[in-house]
Design an enzyme around this catalytic site. Structure first.
Site, PDB file in Angstrom:
ATOM      1  N   LYS A 188       7.756 -52.445 -74.568  1.00 55.57           N
ATOM      2  CA  LYS A 188       6.972 -53.468 -73.860  1.00 55.57           C
ATOM      3  C   LYS A 188       6.064 -54.224 -74.818  1.00 55.57           C
ATOM      4  O   LYS A 188       5.744 -53.777 -75.927  1.00 55.57           O
ATOM      5  CB  LYS A 188       6.141 -52.823 -72.742  1.00 55.57           C
ATOM      6  CG  LYS A 188       5.179 -51.720 -73.180  1.00 55.57           C
ATOM      7  CD  LYS A 188       3.853 -52.200 -73.739  1.00 55.57           C
ATOM      8  CE  LYS A 188       2.963 -51.062 -74.178  1.00 55.57           C
ATOM      9  NZ  LYS A 188       1.725 -51.529 -74.861  1.00 55.57           N
ATOM     10  N   ASP A 214       1.296 -45.958 -69.859  1.00 54.28           N
ATOM     11  CA  ASP A 214       2.411 -46.886 -69.995  1.00 54.28           C
ATOM     12  C   ASP A 214       3.713 -46.361 -69.389  1.00 54.28           C
ATOM     13  O   ASP A 214       4.695 -47.104 -69.303  1.00 54.28           O
ATOM     14  CB  ASP A 214       2.659 -47.197 -71.481  1.00 54.28           C
ATOM     15  CG  ASP A 214       1.567 -48.063 -72.088  1.00 54.28           C
ATOM     16  OD1 ASP A 214       0.824 -48.703 -71.318  1.00 54.28           O
ATOM     17  OD2 ASP A 214       1.461 -48.091 -73.325  1.00 54.28           O
TER      18      ASP A 214
END
Length: 309
Positions: free
Chosen positions: A17, A145
């Site tokens: 990401k 995350d």
């Protein structure tokens, strides 16, 4: 021979990401910070294969340097497998094979992607049948995350980054990523941010306890407009990362001079993410960075989250 041929089992792919926006709240009494971030999953993936075993074990390979990746119980993927087994009441184990393509300790959530992929792979391997909500609950216990690596796409994260709301992002955004030669410790970057805020407390506005994602960022994502997004890329951790690694600032300046719309430190760094206008621009910037001696990877987003392949 493919990974799944070499290691028979359930294969799951999960993305790295980029934080296109990251605002960090004031340090709390427990040492943590509230966050407001806009995540975008990009086309660098971690592949995880889970196979049946009496106990729990792990092996790591990859296209990136995996020297610092632990293969014991401190590895987030192994912790994910054990957590799922405990919560589901499963008495067996799993061997986890990980192939890494996301830079290690690079601020791109590679370890979190491994954990998310392991949850999905072991859930399928063991037939535990957990719901999406239950998997997300376990993911949040593993790290901020990990839930986003499960969902992928584009999302706004609040709290410690694990309270997710999908964000509409039209079209395809093109990125050129420059991994750092060595990793940056996330706790160290946060400590440096706290230090810098204390040093400059007299000259900056008080830091909010409840940060928010800028509406301009969400508008740029909805519009699918890279030029608009380039104007509002923001990372509160960037100044701290650049103080710890001043060389990163030179690379950011070079990338923008060579045609990027904007550059940003990804998460806590040291990976740098350059936003470009088109796929062709991405390949061009990648080549110019490579000629200057920098490793450069062309990627795009948004892409899907962890899924069986």
């Amino acid at each position: 021979m493919t990974l799944v041929e070499e290691f028979p089992g359930v294969r799951v792919r999960a993305p790295g990401k980029i934080n296109v926006f990251l605002e960090v709240g004031a340090r709390q009494e427990d040492g943590y910070h509230e966050l407001a971030t806009a995540f975008q999953a990009v086309s660098l993936f971690e592949d995880v294969v889970a196979s049946l075993s009496d106990g729990f074990s792990l092996a790591v390979t990859g296209s990136v340097d995996t020297t610092g990746v632990p293969e014991d119980d401190t590895n987030l993927a192994l912790r994910a497998a054990r957590l799922l087994a405990t919560e589901a009441g499963y008495g067996g184990g799993a061997h986890i094979d990980i192939r890494k393509d996301v830079p290690v300790a690079g601020g791109m959530g590679g370890g979190s992607a491994d954990a998310a992929a392991t949850l999905v792979a072991c859930d399928a391997l063991w037939g535990t049948g957990l719901s999406t909500r239950e998997l997300h609950s376990l993911a949040a216990r593993l790290g901020a995350d990990v839930p986003f690596a499960l969902t992928g796409g584009t999302a706004v994260g609040t709290g410690r980054g694990d309270a997710l709301n999908p964000a509409l992002a039209r079209g395809r955004f093109e990125w050129v990523l420059v991994p750092g030669a060595s990793g940056l410790s996330t706790p160290k970057v946060y400590r440096e941010l706290d230090r810098m805020r204390e040093e400059h407390a007299e000259h900056i506005s008080p830091v909010s306890d409840t940060p928010t994602v800028s509406a301009d960022v969400l508008h740029a994502l909805r519009a699918g407009d890279p030029r608009m997004l380039a104007e509002v890329l923001h990372n509160d951790l960037q100044a701290a990362a650049l103080r710890l690694r001043p060389d990163l600032g030179e690379v950011l300046d070079f990338g923008v001079r060579e045609g990027a719309l904007a550059g940003i430190v990804s998460g806590s760094g040291p990976t740098l993410a350059f936003l470009v206008e088109s796929r062709q621009d991405g390949y061009g910037l990648q080549q110019r960075l490579a000629r200057a001696g920098y490793e450069a990877i062309h990627a795009h987003g948004p892409v899907h989250g962890a899924r069986i392949v």
